[in-house]
Enzyme design. Structure first.
Site, PDB file in Angstrom:
ATOM      1  N   ASP A  76       0.868  -1.178   0.000  1.00  0.00           N
ATOM      2  CA  ASP A  76       0.000   0.000   0.000  1.00  0.00           C
ATOM      3  C   ASP A  76       0.905   1.227   0.000  1.00  0.00           C
ATOM      4  O   ASP A  76       1.768   1.356   0.876  1.00  0.00           O
ATOM      5  CB  ASP A  76      -0.887  -0.041   1.253  1.00  0.00           C
ATOM      6  CG  ASP A  76      -1.934   1.057   1.250  1.00  0.00           C
ATOM      7  OD1 ASP A  76      -3.134   0.728   1.187  1.00  0.00           O
ATOM      8  OD2 ASP A  76      -1.549   2.242   1.310  1.00  0.00           O
ATOM      9  N   ASN A  84      -2.127  13.004  -3.347  1.00  0.00           N
ATOM     10  CA  ASN A  84      -3.233  13.458  -4.195  1.00  0.00           C
ATOM     11  C   ASN A  84      -3.666  14.861  -3.823  1.00  0.00           C
ATOM     12  O   ASN A  84      -3.856  15.724  -4.682  1.00  0.00           O
ATOM     13  CB  ASN A  84      -4.441  12.526  -4.050  1.00  0.00           C
ATOM     14  CG  ASN A  84      -4.431  11.433  -5.101  1.00  0.00           C
ATOM     15  OD1 ASN A  84      -3.846  11.594  -6.158  1.00  0.00           O
ATOM     16  ND2 ASN A  84      -5.074  10.328  -4.795  1.00  0.00           N
ATOM     17  N   GLU A 119      -4.854   2.432  -4.018  1.00  0.00           N
ATOM     18  CA  GLU A 119      -3.394   2.529  -3.955  1.00  0.00           C
ATOM     19  C   GLU A 119      -2.794   1.243  -3.389  1.00  0.00           C
ATOM     20  O   GLU A 119      -1.693   1.223  -2.848  1.00  0.00           O
ATOM     21  CB  GLU A 119      -2.961   3.731  -3.102  1.00  0.00           C
ATOM     22  CG  GLU A 119      -3.196   3.551  -1.612  1.00  0.00           C
ATOM     23  CD  GLU A 119      -4.455   4.243  -1.122  1.00  0.00           C
ATOM     24  OE1 GLU A 119      -5.429   4.321  -1.907  1.00  0.00           O
ATOM     25  OE2 GLU A 119      -4.467   4.685   0.036  1.00  0.00           O
TER      26      GLU A 119
END
Lengths: 249, 257
Positions: A76, A84, A119
């Site tokens: 992850d 982001n 992700e």
């Protein structure tokens, strides 16, 4: 997304209701659909979740039949939401692509790398024991951490947390439980600081069934023990001038 | 007794300590006691049992595994009441049978076992997958040790693996190639002490055999010493072991009955 093209510009005769444009639009739709069918994630080019589930079930079946274990790495990206938020979704996507590309180069032909979620990534390693899978995860961690993303001259360090587990042939658990186990180690990696690999290393620490030094020493008694101690002492005194040897008592 | 035969695995860890010789001669001795005996050569890639008995079998376990032969067809009967399921010689693949093949073989074996009173499985040296497999599906584990430190260490390691990873708790121990009976008892004594305290397993001493030139001679002649020299000291010692094994089994049967 550049799928919406100015229909007038596409048409060779610059007409509005152009059959060529319609054909193009429907072909594009079909390709997108086919892509789903062949189970590839469009962004990262890794396998997608649907494929992951099937592949994992197949490999666990193979393990049950052949006796060879199946390794599973769940990764992850760290602080993905903040990447982001800070740099925008384009950069977020670049990060995903970067990780996927770097990792694809590291894994073996037979490993199955998937984009598991937003992700999250999963790599199925057929015929692989825990120690090897953990070492592979460490390589993935290192290669990602050492290759920051470069955007407009800006360096963005990318790291990921990894959970690793192994499925052995004796076990009677479903695929979901196997994934949960690996996930548990991923969570541990996150909680203990991120940018690391977590797995069950208890087995490696306690050395399993390997004989201890005490067991070996106590097994032979009487004349044998005395003889071998003598030999040891003689040998050690010969070596006195050559410096210490770490490997004997 | 025939529906639930006594299944014994003969193992040692170390090679060359006399497993096959003991298996074959023990079989002969049990035969003499009126039992129907099956010997399975568990050294799947390097067959030795057939050599010890002077057999030249046409089929083996390999044909059962690879060609689906009926295992009953592959069993030889060199004596009345003595069945031998030979292994193959020079087939490395047999050593690494997959799980599925193992399970299938297990099924065949259990069918085959029904026609015998005692089944002896001679295993390969080492602690490889096939050795572990045979040791875990029999009822009784017989471990052979010699007074050599290497044999003792390897046997201990085997017992440790079987007890810690596969929950085997009882082992029958035979000492082989000793100088005399006293040495047998001393060797077993120390071995037992360490095993009991470190592993918590129960070891039963079932007998010892001393070095005897009759044995290598019988191997070269391909004739078990129990047959060629029935009145030799070593044959008498072996008979005691066979009787001990049968006695232990009888006690077990009466306890569970």
């Amino acid at each position: 997304m550049k799928n919406i093209v100015d229909p007038v510009k596409l048409c060779p005769a610059e007409r509005e209701a152009c059959p060529l444009v319609e054909e193009l639009a429907s072909l594009r739709k079909e390709v997108a659909h086919l892509r789903k069918l062949i189970r590839i994630d469009a962004l990262t080019k890794l396998y997608n979740f649907r494929h992951f589930k099937e592949a994992l079930t197949t490999e666990m079946e193979r393990t049950r039949r052949t006796g060879l274990p199946t390794g599973l790495i769940i990764a992850d990206l760290d602080h993905f939401k903040s990447i982001n938020d800070t740099y925008g979704h384009e950069v977020g996507n670049m990060a995903l692509i970067s990780a996927a590309t770097l990792w694809m180069k590291q894994i073996r032909q037979l490993d199955i790398a998937c984009r598991y979620g937003g992700e999250e990534f999963a790599i199925i390693m057929p015929g692989t024991r825990l120690a090897m899978a953990a070492q592979a995860a460490e390589r993935l961690r290192s290669v990602l951490a050492n290759r920051p993303l470069v955007v407009d001259g800006h360096q963005i360090t990318l790291t990921a947390s990894f959970g690793v587990d192994c499925f052995q042939s004796g076990e009677a658990i479903p695929a979901d439980e196997f994934v949960d186990r690996a996930d548990h180690y991923l969570l541990k990696a996150k909680k203990s600081g991120r940018n690391r690999v977590c797995f069950d290393d208890v087995g490696m620490k306690d050395r399993g069934t390997e004989l201890s030094v005490d067991e070996r020493r106590l097994l032979f008694t009487g004349p044998y023990a005395a003889k071998s101690n003598d030999r040891d002492n003689q040998w050690q005194s010969k070596r006195k001038n050559k410096g210490p040897n770490q490997n004997v008592e | 007794m025939s529906n639930n035969p006594l299944t014994v695995c003969i193992a040692s860890g170390k090679g060359g300590v006399g497993k096959t010789s003991i298996t074959v001669n023990l079989a002969m001795s049990l035969l003499k006691e009126g039992k129907r005996v099956l010997i399975i050569d568990g050294d799947l890639g390097l067959a030795n049992v057939d050599i010890f008995i002077g057999l030249n079998p046409k089929t083996s376990i390999r044909d059962v595994v690879e060609r689906g032969y009926d295992p009953k067809v592959s069993v030889c009967f060199p004596r009345d009441g003595l069945g031998v399921l030979p292994a193959s010689s020079g087939v490395p693949e047999m050593v690494s049978l997959g799980l599925e093949e193992q399970l299938r073989l297990e099924g065949y074996f259990r069918e085959l076992f029904k026609s015998f009173d005692v089944v002896l499985i001679d295993t390969a040296a080492g602690i490889g997958a096939s050795v572990i497999w045979f040791n875990t599906f029999v009822r009784s584990n017989l471990i052979v040790i010699t007074p050599e430190p290497t044999s003792i260490t390897d046997a201990y390691a085997l017992i440790k693996v079987l007890s810690k990873k596969f929950n085997r708790t009882h082992f029958q121990i035979m000492v082989n190639m000793a100088e005399n009976e006293k040495e047998c008892k001393v060797v077993f004594g120390q071995f037992n002490k360490v095993a009991e305290s470190f592993l918590g397993v129960k070891l039963d001493y079932i007998g010892g055999l001393t070095l005897d030139p009759i044995v290598p001679k019988s191997v070269r002649e391909q004739r078990p010493f129990f047959e060629s020299a029935p009145r030799a000291g070593i044959s008498a010692a072996l008979k005691k072991v066979a009787l001990k094994i049968l006695a232990i089994e009888r006690d077990l049967q009466t306890k569970t009955a």
